[in-house]
Design a protein around this motif. Structure first.
Motif, PDB file in Angstrom:
ATOM      1  N   THR A 260      -6.544  -4.745 -13.441  1.00  8.49           N
ATOM      2  CA  THR A 260      -7.929  -4.323 -13.673  1.00  8.49           C
ATOM      3  C   THR A 260      -8.590  -3.762 -12.427  1.00  8.49           C
ATOM      4  O   THR A 260      -9.634  -3.113 -12.530  1.00  8.49           O
ATOM      5  CB  THR A 260      -8.766  -5.518 -14.156  1.00  8.49           C
ATOM      6  OG1 THR A 260      -8.805  -6.514 -13.116  1.00  8.49           O
ATOM      7  CG2 THR A 260      -8.172  -6.131 -15.425  1.00  8.49           C
ATOM      8  N   GLY A 261      -8.016  -4.009 -11.261  1.00 10.32           N
ATOM      9  CA  GLY A 261      -8.649  -3.601 -10.020  1.00 10.32           C
ATOM     10  C   GLY A 261      -9.828  -4.478  -9.635  1.00 10.32           C
ATOM     11  O   GLY A 261     -10.573  -4.135  -8.716  1.00 10.32           O
ATOM     12  N   TYR A 396     -11.494   4.746  -9.588  1.00 12.92           N
ATOM     13  CA  TYR A 396     -11.431   3.298  -9.724  1.00 12.92           C
ATOM     14  C   TYR A 396     -11.433   2.868 -11.188  1.00 12.92           C
ATOM     15  O   TYR A 396     -10.609   2.060 -11.624  1.00 12.92           O
ATOM     16  CB  TYR A 396     -12.608   2.654  -8.991  1.00 12.92           C
ATOM     17  CG  TYR A 396     -12.687   1.158  -9.184  1.00 12.92           C
ATOM     18  CD1 TYR A 396     -11.768   0.308  -8.572  1.00 12.92           C
ATOM     19  CD2 TYR A 396     -13.667   0.587  -9.991  1.00 12.92           C
ATOM     20  CE1 TYR A 396     -11.815  -1.063  -8.752  1.00 12.92           C
ATOM     21  CE2 TYR A 396     -13.730  -0.788 -10.174  1.00 12.92           C
ATOM     22  CZ  TYR A 396     -12.802  -1.601  -9.560  1.00 12.92           C
ATOM     23  OH  TYR A 396     -12.855  -2.964  -9.753  1.00 12.92           O
ATOM     24  N   GLN A 400      -7.755   2.206 -11.525  1.00 12.61           N
ATOM     25  CA  GLN A 400      -7.802   0.990 -10.712  1.00 12.61           C
ATOM     26  C   GLN A 400      -7.299   1.251  -9.294  1.00 12.61           C
ATOM     27  O   GLN A 400      -6.638   0.420  -8.674  1.00 12.61           O
ATOM     28  CB  GLN A 400      -6.986  -0.157 -11.346  1.00 12.61           C
ATOM     29  CG  GLN A 400      -7.491  -0.597 -12.703  1.00 12.61           C
ATOM     30  CD  GLN A 400      -7.129   0.377 -13.810  1.00 12.61           C
ATOM     31  OE1 GLN A 400      -5.967   0.739 -13.972  1.00 12.61           O
ATOM     32  NE2 GLN A 400      -8.111   0.811 -14.570  1.00 12.61           N
ATOM     33  N   SER A 405     -11.090   0.196  -4.783  1.00 10.04           N
ATOM     34  CA  SER A 405     -10.136  -0.837  -5.181  1.00 10.04           C
ATOM     35  C   SER A 405      -9.630  -1.650  -4.009  1.00 10.04           C
ATOM     36  O   SER A 405      -8.860  -2.595  -4.195  1.00 10.04           O
ATOM     37  CB  SER A 405      -8.930  -0.199  -5.880  1.00 10.04           C
ATOM     38  OG  SER A 405      -8.136   0.525  -4.943  1.00 10.04           O
TER      39      SER A 405
END
Length: 620
Positions: A260-261, A396, A400, A405
């Motif tokens: 998901t970052g 981002y 991600q 990030s």
């Protein structure tokens, strides 16, 4: 998003991604405690932070567990500042040590120190997260471990050989799951690094906290790496999770979920047991006082936004309120230095002189210079161009990756180099000589960041004092937890710390003056802070007094030791059990470290929770 919508989101995620239980949509319990209703549980944990939630998750499958937390959900109370990795540096101004910092009462306790006489009488704001997940919700997410030698010292002081690094390794491994570096996403061949895969590998699935390597490479770091190498710092061949802290590593793991970052916190422990246990969380609730029958802890008086009630424990109460609030609630409840408590009108349950004493805090100094390392082709996080900002946001959100990030920083560890060590006094050399051979004395951090104008890069070097000899303390104003504790950080009170920091500053300047920088220095650029006017030892020391700050690693205010060592300052034993004849009460958080370890403590606090949970489940 309300807590209930967060929970719904979590449930939907869980039920759609765990194929073995496709139809589960309900919790076994309400999960959230009802304010104003007295209740009884097997275990009550005061503090839903890093170690507290680790313990809660390991106990909840077998026992009824209640967690008392003064804060709530970080992603609600602090938004993207506690979710997007880069925003931990740019959108959390409440972490400033300036006493006039921008307040954020939803997630910070608003703690301030007393004036510090050895740091020019400065008063310091000390950020402490008021949140489920504790300081993992606003730290800079670095995942490291301490050295073999420092763990040996911990084992010797506590009397428990299981604190030695080799035996603690299983607890380190059981707390996190590492995602290897994505070299394609990083796309920077000259920023490769080495790491020890065996330091994370284990049988079965890893722990609930996700750890990964940054998905984006700050070009400033590649130049810092060259400068570090040019000035005698070797590249670490293992990374910093295998018991050795020596040399530099271009990138360390950070607690970010690579899928998901987003930041991964201690709340992952709570989420891992919500569906399968009857764990109960009392958020926005303060533990006010521990009640005793004789010397046995029986219940906790709590307050939820002005509503008072009592939670009772069949088995034990565990205090995990942090380095400042854990000693505070012990003292408020009658555990601490007898004469001091009597002066405050508090009935003494146990005379424990070490409660609130032995405060140790790693402190840091820095210098900065302008460098020309702005990435080409867009993606510069400091750019004022709206199109560039839109580009990095999409990068981002969709992949991600990109600057948001990551936290671009280069970390290194070393003893004070000989060219500067020769100026240290015999007393300071003698104190440093008490440390284990593998115990680094300073950490050097290199990073790049946007200048104030947003059109250039500020090259930043910081030095961290890894083993402070200055000692502070925590006391109380009154018998109420609603009054903030009295914090004397003790910075620079021991002359050895001043000497080591002066030497460390010279080391920073040596690295910043490396010939490597000639290739990327901006024309006519000079040292931005403190500036070339600071040259003599006296001038350097004055700069240190005016600018030294914390990296929020304070420890040791409820120090671990052996039974019988209470008069020497020991507060808890190897399993966190409070000494002095007290029963049914433990402490488990940064406050129990007998000495400050030479590392960033996130990984250690997860492992401590795992270890003490194992002690409890094994009857210790």
């Amino acid at each position: 998003m309300s807590p209930f919508s967060f929970l719904l989101h979590f449930l939907l995620y869980t039920t759609t991604t765990h194929a073995h239980k496709p139809h589960r949509t309900r919790l076994r319990s309400s999960a959230w405690g009802i304010p104003g209703h007295n209740a009884t549980y097997d275990y009550i944990i005061i503090g839903g932070g890093t170690t507290g939630l680790t313990l809660a998750a390991r106990l909840a499958p077998l026992f009824s567990v209640a967690v008392i937390e003064a804060g709530s959900f970080h992603d609600l109370d602090n938004g993207n500042g506690s979710v997007v990795p880069f925003y931990s540096l740019t959108q959390q101004p409440f972490t400033s040590s300036d006493p006039n910092y921008p307040r954020q009462p939803l997630i910070d306790y608003d703690l301030r120190s007393v004036p510090l006489p050895h740091a020019n009488n400065r008063t310091v704001h000390y950020a402490q997260a008021k949140s489920l997940g504790g300081c993992t919700t606003h730290n800079t997410m670095g995942y490291l471990r301490a050295t073999v030698g420092s763990h040996k010292s911990w084992a010797e002081i506590s009397g428990d050989p299981r604190y030695e690094f080799g035996q603690m390794l299983k607890y380190f491994k059981s707390s996190v799951e590492l995602t290897p570096p994505d070299w394609k996403k990083r796309n920077t061949p000259n920023a490769t690094f080495e790491y020890d895969k065996g330091a994370f590998e284990r049988k079965g699935k890893g722990g609930p906290v996700q750890v990964s390597y940054p998905a984006w490479v700050d070009p400033s770091v590649t130049w810092f790496a060259k400068a570090f190498a040019r000035e005698g710092l070797p590249l670490s061949q293992e990374g910093f999770s295998s018991g050795r802290l020596e040399g530099y590593s271009s990138y360390i793991p950070i607690s970010v979920d690579s899928r998901t970052g987003e930041r991964s916190t201690a709340r992952s422990y709570l989420e891992s047991v919500l569906l399968e246990t009857e764990i109960i969380v009392y958020h926005r609730t303060i533990g006010m006082k521990i009640n005793f029958e004789g010397k046995r802890a029986k219940s906790v008086e709590v307050d939820t936004e002005g509503l008072g009630y009592t939670l009772s424990a069949r088995r034990e109460i565990i205090v995990s309120a942090g380095v400042f609030h854990s000693p505070q609630i012990l003292m408020v409840s009658g555990l601490g230095p007898k004469e001091f408590l009597e002066r405050k009108g508090i009935q003494v349950v146990a005379d424990l002189p070490g409660v609130g004493r032995n405060l140790q805090d790693q402190i840091t100094i820095s210098l900065g210079n302008g460098i020309g390392t702005i990435p080409t082709g867009g993606g510069y996080v400091g750019s004022a161009d709206p199109e560039v900002q839109a580009e990095i946001l999409d990068w981002y959100l969709n992949e991600q990756g990109g600057p948001l990030s990551s936290l671009g920083a280069l970390l290194s560890f070393e003893k004070v180099p000989e060219r500067y060590r020769s100026s240290l006094s015999n007393r300071t050399l003698s104190l440093l000589g008490t440390l284990d051979d593998d115990w680094p004395e300073i950490e050097i951090i290199g990073a790049g960041g946007p200048s104030e104008a947003g059109n250039s890069t500020l090259g930043f070097l910081g030095a961290v004092l890894l083993r402070p000899f200055s000692i502070g303390n925590v006391t109380i104003k009154s018998d109420s937890m609603k009054d903030t504790p009295v914090i004397d950080l003790g910075w620079l009170s021991d002359p050895a710390d001043k000497e080591v920091l002066v030497a460390a500053f010279k080391r920073l300047r040596q690295i910043m003056n490396s010939t490597v920088w000639e290739e990327i220095k901006l024309p006519g650029d000079e040292e931005i802070f403190p500036g070339r006017g600071v040259q003599t030892d006296e001038e350097i020391l004055e700069y240190i007094k005016n600018s030294v700050t914390t990296i929020w690693h304070a420890s040791s205010t409820c120090s671990m030791g052996k039974a019988g060592d209470e008069k020497k300052g020991a507060v808890v034993d190897f399993a966190g059990r409070v000494l002095g004849g007290v029963q049914g009460l433990r402490v488990a958080d940064m406050s129990v470290l007998p000495v400050q370890l030479p590392t960033h403590p996130q990984g250690t606090m997860y492992a401590l929770g795992e270890k003490i949970a194992a002690d409890m489940l094994e009857g210790r």
